[in-house]
Design an enzyme around this catalytic site. Structure first.
Site, PDB file in Angstrom:
ATOM      1  N   ARG A   1      21.482 -10.618  46.918  1.00  0.00           N
ATOM      2  CA  ARG A   1      21.042  -9.422  46.067  1.00  0.00           C
ATOM      3  C   ARG A   1      22.370  -8.615  45.965  1.00  0.00           C
ATOM      4  O   ARG A   1      22.571  -8.131  44.875  1.00  0.00           O
ATOM      5  CB  ARG A   1      20.051  -8.508  47.247  1.00  0.00           C
ATOM      6  CG  ARG A   1      20.164  -7.073  46.619  1.00  0.00           C
ATOM      7  CD  ARG A   1      18.909  -6.461  46.967  1.00  0.00           C
ATOM      8  NE  ARG A   1      18.714  -6.370  48.574  1.00  0.00           N
ATOM      9  CZ  ARG A   1      19.397  -5.771  49.253  1.00  0.00           C
ATOM     10  NH1 ARG A   1      20.307  -5.183  49.182  1.00  0.00           N
ATOM     11  NH2 ARG A   1      18.888  -6.120  50.689  1.00  0.00           N
TER      12      ARG A   1
ATOM     13  N   TYR B   1      13.206   1.806  21.719  1.00  0.00           N
ATOM     14  CA  TYR B   1      12.210   0.744  22.236  1.00  0.00           C
ATOM     15  C   TYR B   1      11.444   1.801  23.030  1.00  0.00           C
ATOM     16  O   TYR B   1      11.587   2.554  23.683  1.00  0.00           O
ATOM     17  CB  TYR B   1      13.175  -0.102  23.117  1.00  0.00           C
ATOM     18  CG  TYR B   1      12.074  -0.920  24.141  1.00  0.00           C
ATOM     19  CD1 TYR B   1      10.977  -1.708  23.360  1.00  0.00           C
ATOM     20  CD2 TYR B   1      12.080  -0.712  25.381  1.00  0.00           C
ATOM     21  CE1 TYR B   1      10.032  -2.281  24.213  1.00  0.00           C
ATOM     22  CE2 TYR B   1      11.231  -1.620  26.134  1.00  0.00           C
ATOM     23  CZ  TYR B   1      10.182  -2.331  25.416  1.00  0.00           C
ATOM     24  OH  TYR B   1       9.301  -2.967  26.288  1.00  0.00           O
TER      25      TYR B   1
HETATM   26  O1  P1T Z   1      11.982  -6.145  28.015  1.00  0.00           O
HETATM   27  P1  P1T Z   1      13.306  -5.943  28.796  1.00  0.00           P
HETATM   28  O2  P1T Z   1      14.228  -6.956  29.021  1.00  0.00           O
HETATM   29  O3  P1T Z   1      13.059  -5.346  29.904  1.00  0.00           O
HETATM   30  O4  P1T Z   1      14.153  -5.030  27.708  1.00  0.00           O
HETATM   31  C1  P1T Z   1      13.925  -3.605  27.389  1.00  0.00           C
HETATM   32  C2  P1T Z   1      14.340  -3.565  26.046  1.00  0.00           C
HETATM   33  C3  P1T Z   1      15.709  -2.399  26.135  1.00  0.00           C
HETATM   34  N1  P1T Z   1      15.855  -2.257  24.823  1.00  0.00           N
HETATM   35  C4  P1T Z   1      15.729  -2.720  23.737  1.00  0.00           C
HETATM   36  C5  P1T Z   1      16.406  -2.362  22.514  1.00  0.00           C
HETATM   37  C6  P1T Z   1      14.636  -3.577  23.836  1.00  0.00           C
HETATM   38  O5  P1T Z   1      14.164  -4.069  22.718  1.00  0.00           O
HETATM   39  C7  P1T Z   1      13.923  -3.836  24.959  1.00  0.00           C
HETATM   40  C8  P1T Z   1      12.506  -4.886  24.914  1.00  0.00           C
HETATM   41  N2  P1T Z   1      11.882  -4.825  23.662  1.00  0.00           N
HETATM   42  C9  P1T Z   1      10.759  -5.435  23.508  1.00  0.00           C
HETATM   43  C10 P1T Z   1      10.242  -6.288  24.336  1.00  0.00           C
HETATM   44  C11 P1T Z   1      10.250  -5.450  22.136  1.00  0.00           C
HETATM   45  O6  P1T Z   1       9.362  -6.349  21.915  1.00  0.00           O
HETATM   46  O7  P1T Z   1      10.814  -4.683  21.483  1.00  0.00           O
END
Ligand code: P1T
Length: 385
Positions: A55, A108
């Site tokens: 970790r 997002y």
């Molecule tokens: O899904 P994750 O790896 O936890 O990432 C989050 C995230 C953060 N920042 C941006 C700009 C993102 O687009 C995302 C995740 N976005 C999607 C899953 C989507 O379909 O837009």
């Protein structure tokens, strides 16, 4: 941006080599997947190469972290189990009860949800501002503002923020600028080189590139901030496993060639959609009349593989388009080699309904993959017919 501006030579040389030399003992050209949760010590506290427990640190993850720092031209990189885990760690590292953050009016949905639903419970307040308008961002700041958070281009409206101008605004108020560089990738844009303090990624997207692994990362030049992030990485434990770290690195090695093809294909689809009567508006920073085109042309190498469209026929036409494509798969996420289509209002950005970040209901987002352009064009053509 000249290739040789990047640390370690050209971008792809860095992406392929940074963080790992062929193994001294075996000559392995790729970093092994160190599937070990713990590491033998030579006497109490006698760690070999700094590893004690996975970790805290794992050799495969450490190589990924060095690699991601190098491709963003940053000093420190930290890997996380997802983009949201990286976002959560960044917010907790920088904010305390009573602090304030400025977020985009288009971002997002999961980022908005985390701040609005979780961090506000811990005494954090936020204001919303358009990333295309640094003066509006400045006006949204308060004496308590510690972070200015932007995506550029934004998800899902492809708005562009001028990173240098936004960094100046953040720094004038003693705040740090965080750029979520997920859509652009470091191949197209390196925010730390333009004044940002932190770059954040969902490595699930273009960096991994094959829709087979979830991950996140934080890159910074700020030694104290990196130490705080590392403390949370270990203390809270949202780390990527070694197999995930390996897959992400495997993706990064081909980022440049994939991005060129994503951009080529997206440009062709943008051109087609721009002349289609069913399309009210195409949102793509490469278009000369896009409000962020000038800033994008200054700070990006090309304009990326993401685009959105607003359909003349409203929500029903948008849902129809999503239902009718055959190669573009209806799915959340983006940045993989395969083309994806989605309706942000009902899918990735459903959590923004009723908020200042709500997205238009006639909006469809396309993540243009690296299939053959003619096939993708034909797919879009038949789906809109
Ligand atoms: O899904 P994750 O790896 O936890 O990432 C989050 C995230 C953060 N920042 C941006 C700009 C993102 O687009 C995302 C995740 N976005 C999607 C899953 C989507 O379909 O837009």
């Amino acid at each position: 941006m000249a290739d040789n501006d990047f640390v370690g030579g050209g971008f792809s040389t860095t992406a392929i080599h940074a963080g790992w030399d062929p193994d001294g003992r075996t000559g392995a050209v790729n970093v092994p997947i160190y599937a070990s949760s713990t590491f033998a010590q030579d006497g109490v506290g006698g760690m070999r190469d700094g590893f004690e427990y996975a970790r805290t640190g794992n050799p495969t993850r450490r190589v990924l972290e060095a690699n991601l720092a190098a491709i963003e031209s940053g000093r420190y990189g930290r890997g996380f189990a997802s983009g949201m885990a990286a976002t959560d760690a960044m917010l907790r590292a920088a904010l305390r009860p009573g602090d304030h953050i400025v977020i985009p009016d288009d971002a997002y949905g999961g980022t908005y949800r985390l701040i609005d639903k979780v961090f506000t419970q811990w005494g954090i307040t936020y204001s919303v501002a358009p990333v295309i308008d640094p003066e509006a961002v400045a006006a949204a700041m308060t004496p308590q503002t510690k972070l200015v958070w932007v995506e550029t281009p934004t998800n899902p409206l492809l708005n562009v923020g001028d990173i240098e101008a936004l960094a100046a605004v953040a720094h004038a108020g003693d705040a740090k600028l965080v750029v979520d560089n997920t859509f652009a990738t470091p191949y197209l844009q390196q925010p730390l080189r333009q004044g940002a303090d932190v770059v954040l990624h969902s490595t699930t997207k273009y960096l991994g590139g094959h829709s087979d692994v979830v991950g996140g990362a934080i890159i910074t030049d700020d030694e104290q901030l990196d130490a705080d992030i590392a403390f949370l990485q270990n203390g809270a434990g949202a780390v990527p496993g070694p197999f995930d770290a390996y897959l992400t690195m495997r993706g990064v090695k081909t980022l440049a060639v994939r991005m060129e093809r994503h951009c080529d294909n997206a440009e062709k689809i943008v051109e087609f959609l721009g002349t289609h009567p069913g399309v009210e508006k195409v949102l793509y920073p490469g278009l000369a009349d896009h409000p962020g085109h000038e800033a994008a042309a200054r700070q990006m190498r090309r304009f990326g593989g993401m685009l959105s469209v607003q359909l003349a026929g409203g929500r029903d036409a948008a849902l129809d388009f999503c239902a009718r494509t055959k190669i573009f798969t209806l799915a959340e996420s983006l940045g993989g080699i395969e083309s994806l289509i989605e309706h942000p209002g009902a899918m990735t950005h459903a959590s923004t309904a009723g908020s200042q970040l709500e997205v238009p209901d006639n909006l469809v987002r396309l993540s243009v993959g690296i299939e053959d352009a003619e096939d993708l064009l034909e797919d879009v053509r038949q789906a809109l017919a």
